[in-house]
Write a protein that holds these residues in place. Structure first.
Motif, PDB file in Angstrom:
ATOM      1  N   ARG A 178     -33.772 -20.099  48.843  1.00 34.01           N
ATOM      2  CA  ARG A 178     -32.704 -19.234  49.370  1.00 34.01           C
ATOM      3  C   ARG A 178     -32.970 -18.782  50.803  1.00 34.01           C
ATOM      4  O   ARG A 178     -32.356 -17.814  51.256  1.00 34.01           O
ATOM      5  CB  ARG A 178     -32.565 -18.002  48.466  1.00 34.01           C
ATOM      6  CG  ARG A 178     -32.209 -18.321  47.015  1.00 34.01           C
ATOM      7  CD  ARG A 178     -32.090 -17.063  46.202  1.00 34.01           C
ATOM      8  NE  ARG A 178     -33.358 -16.319  46.174  1.00 34.01           N
ATOM      9  CZ  ARG A 178     -33.455 -15.023  45.875  1.00 34.01           C
ATOM     10  NH1 ARG A 178     -32.374 -14.328  45.598  1.00 34.01           N
ATOM     11  NH2 ARG A 178     -34.636 -14.435  45.855  1.00 34.01           N
ATOM     12  N   ASP A 201     -29.938 -18.359  52.887  1.00 37.41           N
ATOM     13  CA  ASP A 201     -28.860 -17.576  52.269  1.00 37.41           C
ATOM     14  C   ASP A 201     -28.847 -16.183  52.911  1.00 37.41           C
ATOM     15  O   ASP A 201     -29.757 -15.379  52.688  1.00 37.41           O
ATOM     16  CB  ASP A 201     -29.090 -17.476  50.757  1.00 37.41           C
ATOM     17  CG  ASP A 201     -27.950 -16.779  50.036  1.00 37.41           C
ATOM     18  OD1 ASP A 201     -27.115 -16.118  50.699  1.00 37.41           O
ATOM     19  OD2 ASP A 201     -27.895 -16.879  48.795  1.00 37.41           O
ATOM     20  N   ARG A 202     -27.830 -15.915  53.702  1.00 38.23           N
ATOM     21  CA  ARG A 202     -27.789 -14.638  54.427  1.00 38.23           C
ATOM     22  C   ARG A 202     -27.712 -13.446  53.486  1.00 38.23           C
ATOM     23  O   ARG A 202     -28.218 -12.365  53.799  1.00 38.23           O
ATOM     24  CB  ARG A 202     -26.604 -14.625  55.375  1.00 38.23           C
ATOM     25  CG  ARG A 202     -26.720 -15.644  56.524  1.00 38.23           C
ATOM     26  CD  ARG A 202     -25.556 -15.525  57.489  1.00 38.23           C
ATOM     27  NE  ARG A 202     -25.694 -16.446  58.612  1.00 38.23           N
ATOM     28  CZ  ARG A 202     -24.827 -16.532  59.602  1.00 38.23           C
ATOM     29  NH1 ARG A 202     -23.737 -15.751  59.599  1.00 38.23           N
ATOM     30  NH2 ARG A 202     -25.024 -17.395  60.581  1.00 38.23           N
ATOM     31  N   ARG A 203     -27.090 -13.629  52.348  1.00 40.58           N
ATOM     32  CA  ARG A 203     -26.994 -12.514  51.400  1.00 40.58           C
ATOM     33  C   ARG A 203     -28.335 -12.216  50.745  1.00 40.58           C
ATOM     34  O   ARG A 203     -28.622 -11.072  50.395  1.00 40.58           O
ATOM     35  CB  ARG A 203     -25.936 -12.821  50.340  1.00 40.58           C
ATOM     36  CG  ARG A 203     -24.521 -12.837  50.867  1.00 40.58           C
ATOM     37  CD  ARG A 203     -23.530 -13.200  49.779  1.00 40.58           C
ATOM     38  NE  ARG A 203     -23.753 -14.552  49.273  1.00 40.58           N
ATOM     39  CZ  ARG A 203     -23.048 -15.113  48.307  1.00 40.58           C
ATOM     40  NH1 ARG A 203     -22.069 -14.427  47.717  1.00 40.58           N
ATOM     41  NH2 ARG A 203     -23.299 -16.345  47.908  1.00 40.58           N
TER      42      ARG A 203
END
Length: 217
Positions: free
Chosen positions: A175, A178-180
């Motif tokens: 991840r 993955d910006r979140r």
């Protein structure tokens, strides 16, 4: 269960046993084995730790050859074919840490939390200039900083400190973009978070590293 039939005169015929399901039918209804239900990162770590316990030194040595695609690398990648490169590289880092080690370590915490353990008598983590510079380089990287991660694992080994959780490391790196998820930010937070209870924390960390066991394959 058995069945009973009546003949035309009303006399009871012999009791016949009900048919039992075959082994093949039982296998079809039993579902996948528990091993296959485990997350792919946990299955990777179970295989890697089994290599150490079983003293498969040749395969561990192969994993420490990052530029060569040996059978050991290929097998590591098959635990998650969609993330083959990450799984092969995590296996490489695991093998680097376990060079000359007879007992495997599952590790604990994130890479940021593990970097807090880097250092010596003058201080560890944020109090160690080398560790602070290293974590800054890691969290500032847009791409996965494999070279710096190798340096972090090598420093932990040299300091005789536990590594990060290998399963969590694989999941975090999957991840990374993955910006979140904000993996790099969370690692920085873990690195700079002051310890709460030194005595109880150390005890629980040691327990977390030693109680997990996976199947030997």
């Amino acid at each position: 269960m058995s069945s009973r039939t009546e003949n035309p005169e009303g006399a009871a015929e012999a009791v016949l046993p009900s048919p039992r399901p075959s082994d093949e039918d039982a296998a079809l209804t039993a579902g996948p084995p528990a091993w296959e239900e485990k997350p792919s990162a946990e299955r990777l770590v179970a295989w890697l730790t089994a290599l150490v316990r079983n003293r498969e030194y040749a395969q561990l040595a192969d994993l420490r050859r990052p530029r060569a695609r040996t059978n050991a690398h290929i097998r590591a990648g098959w635990f998650n074919p969609e993330q083959r490169e990450i799984y092969e590289q995590v296996a490489f880092l695991f093998a680097v840490y376990h060079r000359g080690v007879s007992q495997p370590s599952y590790g604990f915490g994130s890479l940021g939390a593990a970097a807090r353990r880097i250092g010596g008598g003058a201080g560890r983590g944020p109090d160690d200039p080398g560790a602070a510079r290293l974590i800054d380089r890691i969290v500032a990287s847009r791409r996965i900083p494999w070279r710096h991660l190798q340096h972090a694992v090598a420093r932990l080994r040299a300091c005789d400190q536990k590594p990060p959780s290998w399963a969590a490391l694989a999941d975090d790196l999957v991840r990374w973009n993955d910006r979140r998820a904000r993996i790099s930010y969370q690692w920085a937070v873990d690195f700079h978070t002051p310890p709460t209870r030194s005595g109880s924390a150390g005890k629980s960390d040691k327990t977390a590293d030693t109680i997990k066991k996976g199947p030997t394959t």
